[in-house]
Scaffold this motif. Structure first.
Motif, PDB file in Angstrom:
ATOM      1  N   LYS A  27       0.887  -1.168   0.000  1.00 27.09           N
ATOM      2  CA  LYS A  27       0.000   0.000   0.000  1.00 27.09           C
ATOM      3  C   LYS A  27       0.919   1.211   0.000  1.00 27.09           C
ATOM      4  O   LYS A  27       1.406   1.633   1.046  1.00 27.09           O
ATOM      5  N   ILE A  28       1.189   1.737  -1.201  1.00 25.38           N
ATOM      6  CA  ILE A  28       2.294   2.670  -1.405  1.00 25.38           C
ATOM      7  C   ILE A  28       1.768   4.093  -1.548  1.00 25.38           C
ATOM      8  O   ILE A  28       0.912   4.371  -2.388  1.00 25.38           O
ATOM      9  N   ILE A  29       2.301   4.992  -0.740  1.00 27.40           N
ATOM     10  CA  ILE A  29       1.889   6.397  -0.820  1.00 27.40           C
ATOM     11  C   ILE A  29       2.884   7.215  -1.634  1.00 27.40           C
ATOM     12  O   ILE A  29       2.561   8.277  -2.153  1.00 27.40           O
ATOM     13  N   LYS A  30       4.122   6.698  -1.772  1.00 27.01           N
ATOM     14  CA  LYS A  30       5.166   7.422  -2.483  1.00 27.01           C
ATOM     15  C   LYS A  30       5.953   6.457  -3.361  1.00 27.01           C
ATOM     16  O   LYS A  30       6.336   5.373  -2.925  1.00 27.01           O
ATOM     17  N   ASP A  31       6.200   6.851  -4.611  1.00 25.37           N
ATOM     18  CA  ASP A  31       6.985   6.045  -5.559  1.00 25.37           C
ATOM     19  C   ASP A  31       8.067   6.889  -6.189  1.00 25.37           C
ATOM     20  O   ASP A  31       7.831   8.057  -6.523  1.00 25.37           O
ATOM     21  N   VAL A  32       9.240   6.294  -6.383  1.00 25.35           N
ATOM     22  CA  VAL A  32      10.275   6.878  -7.225  1.00 25.35           C
ATOM     23  C   VAL A  32      10.801   5.756  -8.118  1.00 25.35           C
ATOM     24  O   VAL A  32      11.386   4.787  -7.638  1.00 25.35           O
ATOM     25  N   ILE A  33      10.554   5.879  -9.418  1.00 25.88           N
ATOM     26  CA  ILE A  33      10.972   4.877 -10.396  1.00 25.88           C
ATOM     27  C   ILE A  33      11.854   5.573 -11.423  1.00 25.88           C
ATOM     28  O   ILE A  33      11.483   6.619 -11.966  1.00 25.88           O
ATOM     29  N   ALA A  34      13.026   5.004 -11.683  1.00 30.97           N
ATOM     30  CA  ALA A  34      13.944   5.600 -12.656  1.00 30.97           C
ATOM     31  C   ALA A  34      14.574   4.499 -13.489  1.00 30.97           C
ATOM     32  O   ALA A  34      14.863   3.405 -12.991  1.00 30.97           O
ATOM     33  N   LEU A  35      14.803   4.766 -14.769  1.00 30.10           N
ATOM     34  CA  LEU A  35      15.477   3.822 -15.652  1.00 30.10           C
ATOM     35  C   LEU A  35      15.891   4.533 -16.922  1.00 30.10           C
ATOM     36  O   LEU A  35      15.442   5.639 -17.222  1.00 30.10           O
ATOM     37  N   ARG A  36      16.772   3.871 -17.658  1.00 29.22           N
ATOM     38  CA  ARG A  36      17.159   4.310 -19.002  1.00 29.22           C
ATOM     39  C   ARG A  36      16.889   3.165 -19.972  1.00 29.22           C
ATOM     40  O   ARG A  36      17.086   1.992 -19.620  1.00 29.22           O
ATOM     41  N   PHE A  37      16.437   3.503 -21.193  1.00 28.81           N
ATOM     42  CA  PHE A  37      16.147   2.473 -22.187  1.00 28.81           C
ATOM     43  C   PHE A  37      16.546   2.946 -23.567  1.00 28.81           C
ATOM     44  O   PHE A  37      16.658   4.140 -23.838  1.00 28.81           O
ATOM     45  N   LYS A 152       2.697  -5.947 -26.396  1.00 30.25           N
ATOM     46  CA  LYS A 152       3.989  -6.550 -26.682  1.00 30.25           C
ATOM     47  C   LYS A 152       4.959  -6.331 -25.528  1.00 30.25           C
ATOM     48  O   LYS A 152       4.905  -5.322 -24.842  1.00 30.25           O
ATOM     49  N   ASN A 153       5.841  -7.306 -25.342  1.00 29.39           N
ATOM     50  CA  ASN A 153       6.940  -7.111 -24.402  1.00 29.39           C
ATOM     51  C   ASN A 153       7.950  -6.129 -24.980  1.00 29.39           C
ATOM     52  O   ASN A 153       8.059  -5.963 -26.197  1.00 29.39           O
ATOM     53  N   PHE A 154       8.703  -5.503 -24.091  1.00 35.33           N
ATOM     54  CA  PHE A 154       9.745  -4.572 -24.503  1.00 35.33           C
ATOM     55  C   PHE A 154      10.903  -5.347 -25.135  1.00 35.33           C
ATOM     56  O   PHE A 154      11.317  -6.397 -24.643  1.00 35.33           O
ATOM     57  N   LYS A 155      11.422  -4.818 -26.223  1.00 33.70           N
ATOM     58  CA  LYS A 155      12.582  -5.411 -26.887  1.00 33.70           C
ATOM     59  C   LYS A 155      13.634  -4.322 -27.056  1.00 33.70           C
ATOM     60  O   LYS A 155      13.401  -3.319 -27.731  1.00 33.70           O
ATOM     61  N   GLY A 156      14.761  -4.506 -26.427  1.00 35.90           N
ATOM     62  CA  GLY A 156      15.807  -3.492 -26.452  1.00 35.90           C
ATOM     63  C   GLY A 156      16.675  -3.620 -25.218  1.00 35.90           C
ATOM     64  O   GLY A 156      16.858  -4.711 -24.688  1.00 35.90           O
ATOM     65  N   CYS A 157      17.175  -2.509 -24.718  1.00 34.85           N
ATOM     66  CA  CYS A 157      18.080  -2.513 -23.571  1.00 34.85           C
ATOM     67  C   CYS A 157      17.580  -1.553 -22.501  1.00 34.85           C
ATOM     68  O   CYS A 157      17.022  -0.505 -22.813  1.00 34.85           O
ATOM     69  N   MET A 158      17.794  -1.944 -21.240  1.00 30.57           N
ATOM     70  CA  MET A 158      17.537  -1.057 -20.108  1.00 30.57           C
ATOM     71  C   MET A 158      18.758  -1.064 -19.198  1.00 30.57           C
ATOM     72  O   MET A 158      19.479  -2.054 -19.103  1.00 30.57           O
ATOM     73  N   GLU A 159      18.956   0.041 -18.513  1.00 29.74           N
ATOM     74  CA  GLU A 159      20.011   0.139 -17.509  1.00 29.74           C
ATOM     75  C   GLU A 159      19.553   1.071 -16.401  1.00 29.74           C
ATOM     76  O   GLU A 159      18.568   1.810 -16.549  1.00 29.74           O
TER      77      GLU A 159
END
Length: 285
Positions: A27-37, A152-159
């Motif tokens: 039960k989340i009141i705060k989120d921080v999500i970060a990524l590069r793709f 579709k699923n993601f196709k590529g790169c993430m970091e």
């Protein structure tokens, strides 16, 4: 000390990373999500999480734009509708790295793509994001509900994938989270063999011809905001071939020089290939 760069994960369009929560329900009141793709695909789910109460969060590429959908809760009577959808960016299937940051506190969200931030408030009246079991990266979870059908699923790169302080890419490298759906999990970016070329109003690409060949085969993909323009021109032994945009339609023009004079065959997109072949046959008779 040996300094290493960020961990890169190659997504093959089949594998999904499943980040299981430490407790069954969050039960989340705060989120921080970060990524590069980076990717050359225009469609694909980057991350997804959902709860049995109807809450969800999804980040995906759709028509080469970045789409975020979030729902902090709706009620069964329809008087509270929490679904919120925000789109940002364009032409993100360019095989270049893009940075994404999602910061949410209650209903307030900052959605940042490559340093461009959109601020919005989610619809509805609820403040918490109620998620069950897991958050998936690279596609929908296999145990997911029909909401994921056709995506579709993601196709590529993430970091540099980070979720509320946890380094997801490093956890995957150390086999601390579920990556069993991958056939071959690679921690390097598999480069594409195609390279896009940008043309302005005066530039062109010239390739050598093939002498002593009586066939010509051409294939390419393109996108443009211009309704008119020459896409391809080639001299033939006995004429010319043109492929062009005309009033936002693709036209093929074949000019053939014969003893009886010049002959021309035209085909526009929307016209059948059979019609073109029949015109060509009639011309050569």
């Amino acid at each position: 000390t040996i300094l290493k760069g960020p961990v890169v994960i190659n997504f093959d369009g089949l594998g999904v990373i499943s980040y299981r929560f430490k407790v069954k329900k969050m039960k989340i009141i705060k989120d921080v999500i970060a990524l590069r793709f980076k990717t050359s695909e225009s469609e694909g789910v980057i991350l997804h999480g959902e709860g049995q109460q109807g809450d969800y969060i999804t980040l995906e590429l759709r028509m080469a734009k970045l789409l975020m959908q979030i729902n902090l809760g709706s009620n069964q009577y329809g008087s509270i509708l929490g679904h919120t959808s925000v789109t940002t960016g364009s032409l993100l299937d360019d095989n270049h790295w893009h940075s994404v940051v999602i910061e949410r506190y209650r209903r307030n969200v900052n959605f940042t793509l490559d340093r461009h931030t959109q601020h919005f408030r989610t619809n509805g009246e609820f403040d918490h994001l109620d998620l069950d079991y897991e958050l998936s990266f690279g596609g929908m979870p296999y145990s997911g509900k029909p909401v994921g059908a056709g995506r579709k699923n993601f196709k590529g790169c993430m970091e540099s994938i980070n979720y509320n302080g946890d380094n997801i890419t490093d956890l995957a490298r150390r086999k601390k989270i579920d990556t069993s759906s991958f056939r071959n999990l690679s921690f390097f970016c598999v480069e594409t063999h195609s390279f896009p070329v940008f043309f302005n109003a005066t530039s062109f690409l010239q390739l050598p011809g093939r002498a002593n060949h009586d066939t010509l085969s051409v294939s390419f993909q393109f996108r443009t905001w211009n309704p008119e323009g020459l896409l391809l021109f080639s001299n033939l032994d006995d004429g010319t071939l043109e492929i062009s945009l005309e009033d936002s339609k693709v036209g093929v023009h074949l000019n053939v020089t014969q003893e009886t004079g010049n002959q021309r065959v035209d085909l526009s997109s929307g016209e059948s290939v059979y019609s073109f072949i029949q015109k060509l046959y009639d011309m050569l008779e």
